[in-house]
Scaffold this motif. Structure first.
Motif, mmCIF file in Angstrom:
data_model
loop_
_atom_site.group_PDB
_atom_site.id
_atom_site.type_symbol
_atom_site.label_atom_id
_atom_site.label_comp_id
_atom_site.label_asym_id
_atom_site.label_seq_id
_atom_site.Cartn_x
_atom_site.Cartn_y
_atom_site.Cartn_z
ATOM 1 N N VAL A 1 78.977 63.800 19.719
ATOM 2 C CA VAL A 1 80.340 63.475 19.300
ATOM 3 C C VAL A 1 80.449 61.992 18.979
ATOM 4 O O VAL A 1 79.981 61.152 19.753
ATOM 5 N N THR A 2 81.064 61.688 17.839
ATOM 6 C CA THR A 2 81.392 60.310 17.496
ATOM 7 C C THR A 2 82.876 60.235 17.164
ATOM 8 O O THR A 2 83.442 61.186 16.618
ATOM 9 N N GLU A 3 83.485 59.119 17.504
ATOM 10 C CA GLU A 3 84.879 58.860 17.149
ATOM 11 C C GLU A 3 84.887 57.840 16.025
ATOM 12 O O GLU A 3 84.129 56.868 16.068
ATOM 13 N N ALA A 4 85.733 58.058 15.031
ATOM 14 C CA ALA A 4 85.772 57.163 13.881
ATOM 15 C C ALA A 4 87.149 57.237 13.233
ATOM 16 O O ALA A 4 87.978 58.073 13.593
ATOM 17 N N SER A 5 87.371 56.387 12.255
ATOM 18 C CA SER A 5 88.595 56.496 11.471
ATOM 19 C C SER A 5 88.527 57.793 10.668
ATOM 20 O O SER A 5 87.450 58.388 10.509
ATOM 21 N N ASP A 6 89.660 58.213 10.132
ATOM 22 C CA ASP A 6 89.672 59.431 9.312
ATOM 23 C C ASP A 6 88.667 59.335 8.177
ATOM 24 O O ASP A 6 87.906 60.266 7.917
ATOM 25 N N GLN B 1 81.145 60.875 7.254
ATOM 26 C CA GLN B 1 79.994 61.337 8.037
ATOM 27 C C GLN B 1 79.661 62.787 7.702
ATOM 28 O O GLN B 1 78.491 63.144 7.578
ATOM 29 N N VAL B 2 80.689 63.619 7.543
ATOM 30 C CA VAL B 2 80.449 65.022 7.182
ATOM 31 C C VAL B 2 79.917 65.101 5.755
ATOM 32 O O VAL B 2 78.935 65.797 5.484
ATOM 33 N N LYS B 3 80.528 64.370 4.846
ATOM 34 C CA LYS B 3 80.114 64.404 3.437
ATOM 35 C C LYS B 3 78.654 63.982 3.256
ATOM 36 O O LYS B 3 77.931 64.547 2.446
ATOM 37 N N THR B 4 78.218 62.986 4.028
ATOM 38 C CA THR B 4 76.857 62.466 3.881
ATOM 39 C C THR B 4 75.841 63.149 4.799
ATOM 40 O O THR B 4 74.671 62.764 4.812
ATOM 41 N N GLY B 5 76.283 64.134 5.581
ATOM 42 C CA GLY B 5 75.362 64.863 6.434
ATOM 43 C C GLY B 5 75.067 64.208 7.767
ATOM 44 O O GLY B 5 74.199 64.669 8.506
ATOM 45 N N LYS B 6 75.781 63.141 8.110
ATOM 46 C CA LYS B 6 75.583 62.493 9.408
ATOM 47 C C LYS B 6 76.324 63.234 10.521
ATOM 48 O O LYS B 6 76.058 63.015 11.696
ATOM 49 N N ALA B 7 77.274 64.080 10.148
ATOM 50 C CA ALA B 7 77.982 64.952 11.088
ATOM 51 C C ALA B 7 78.105 66.319 10.427
ATOM 52 O O ALA B 7 78.104 66.435 9.199
ATOM 53 N N GLY C 1 99.741 68.230 12.228
ATOM 54 C CA GLY C 1 98.673 69.200 12.026
ATOM 55 C C GLY C 1 97.907 68.935 10.753
ATOM 56 O O GLY C 1 96.704 68.768 10.776
ATOM 57 N N GLY C 2 98.580 68.880 9.643
ATOM 58 C CA GLY C 2 97.916 68.684 8.359
ATOM 59 C C GLY C 2 97.547 67.252 8.061
ATOM 60 O O GLY C 2 96.584 66.984 7.339
ATOM 61 N N GLY C 3 98.281 66.301 8.605
ATOM 62 C CA GLY C 3 98.007 64.895 8.331
ATOM 63 C C GLY C 3 96.626 64.462 8.781
ATOM 64 O O GLY C 3 96.034 63.566 8.185
ATOM 65 N N GLY C 4 96.098 65.110 9.787
ATOM 66 C CA GLY C 4 94.762 64.786 10.272
ATOM 67 C C GLY C 4 93.664 65.146 9.299
ATOM 68 O O GLY C 4 92.513 64.773 9.489
ATOM 69 N N LEU C 5 94.016 65.871 8.232
ATOM 70 C CA LEU C 5 93.027 66.299 7.243
ATOM 71 C C LEU C 5 93.095 65.531 5.925
ATOM 72 O O LEU C 5 92.307 65.808 5.033
ATOM 73 N N ALA C 6 93.996 64.595 5.782
ATOM 74 C CA ALA C 6 94.187 63.942 4.488
ATOM 75 C C ALA C 6 92.882 63.405 3.906
ATOM 76 O O ALA C 6 92.535 63.692 2.762
ATOM 77 N N MET C 7 92.161 62.631 4.661
ATOM 78 C CA MET C 7 90.897 62.064 4.163
ATOM 79 C C MET C 7 89.830 63.133 4.010
ATOM 80 O O MET C 7 89.041 63.087 3.074
ATOM 81 N N ALA C 8 89.795 64.091 4.914
ATOM 82 C CA ALA C 8 88.803 65.166 4.805
ATOM 83 C C ALA C 8 89.029 65.974 3.533
ATOM 84 O O ALA C 8 88.069 66.320 2.841
#
Length: 121
Positions: free
Chosen positions: A28-33, A39-45, A55-62
């Protein structure tokens, strides 16, 4: 399984819940949105989790980084998480999940268990 924790609220609580449920099977890593989604996009997570007040605001950057089809709003005010919805999303390859902070103790175990079960099956 590697989890990047973003969202605007309760990052440490969400990270700790992931660790409690996943044990040795999770990192587990904690980071900004933005950083967590990257990290997910580049395969690091492998997965992004984020809590906020809506609920939805937590997904804006994702959503911006991964696309809407890779993201699921698990809960919103007045709409608790549904295990069957989470399991279907995991099976469909969703990588980013967000929920309201007050639902974290219900949502995080559902998400982590569904992901770990899928990875073992």
């Amino acid at each position: 399984m590697r989890f990047a924790i973003g969202g605007q609220v309760d990052k440490k609580k969400v990270a700790e819940l992931v660790r409690q449920v996943g044990g040795d099977a999770v990192q587990v890593t904690e980071a900004s949105d933005l950083e967590a989604a990257m990290q997910v996009k580049t395969g690091k997570a492998d997965y992004y989790l984020g809590a906020c007040h809506t609920g939805g605001g937590g997904l804006a950057m994702a959503i911006a980084m991964l696309g809407k089809s890779q993201c699921l709003t698990v809960s919103m005010p007045g709409r608790p998480p549904k295990e069957e919805e989470i399991r279907k999303a995991v099976a469909d390859g969703v990588k980013a999940f967000a929920f309201t902070a007050d639902h974290a103790e219900r949502a995080v175990p559902m998400i982590v268990k569904a992901i770990l079960e899928r990875s073992q099956g």
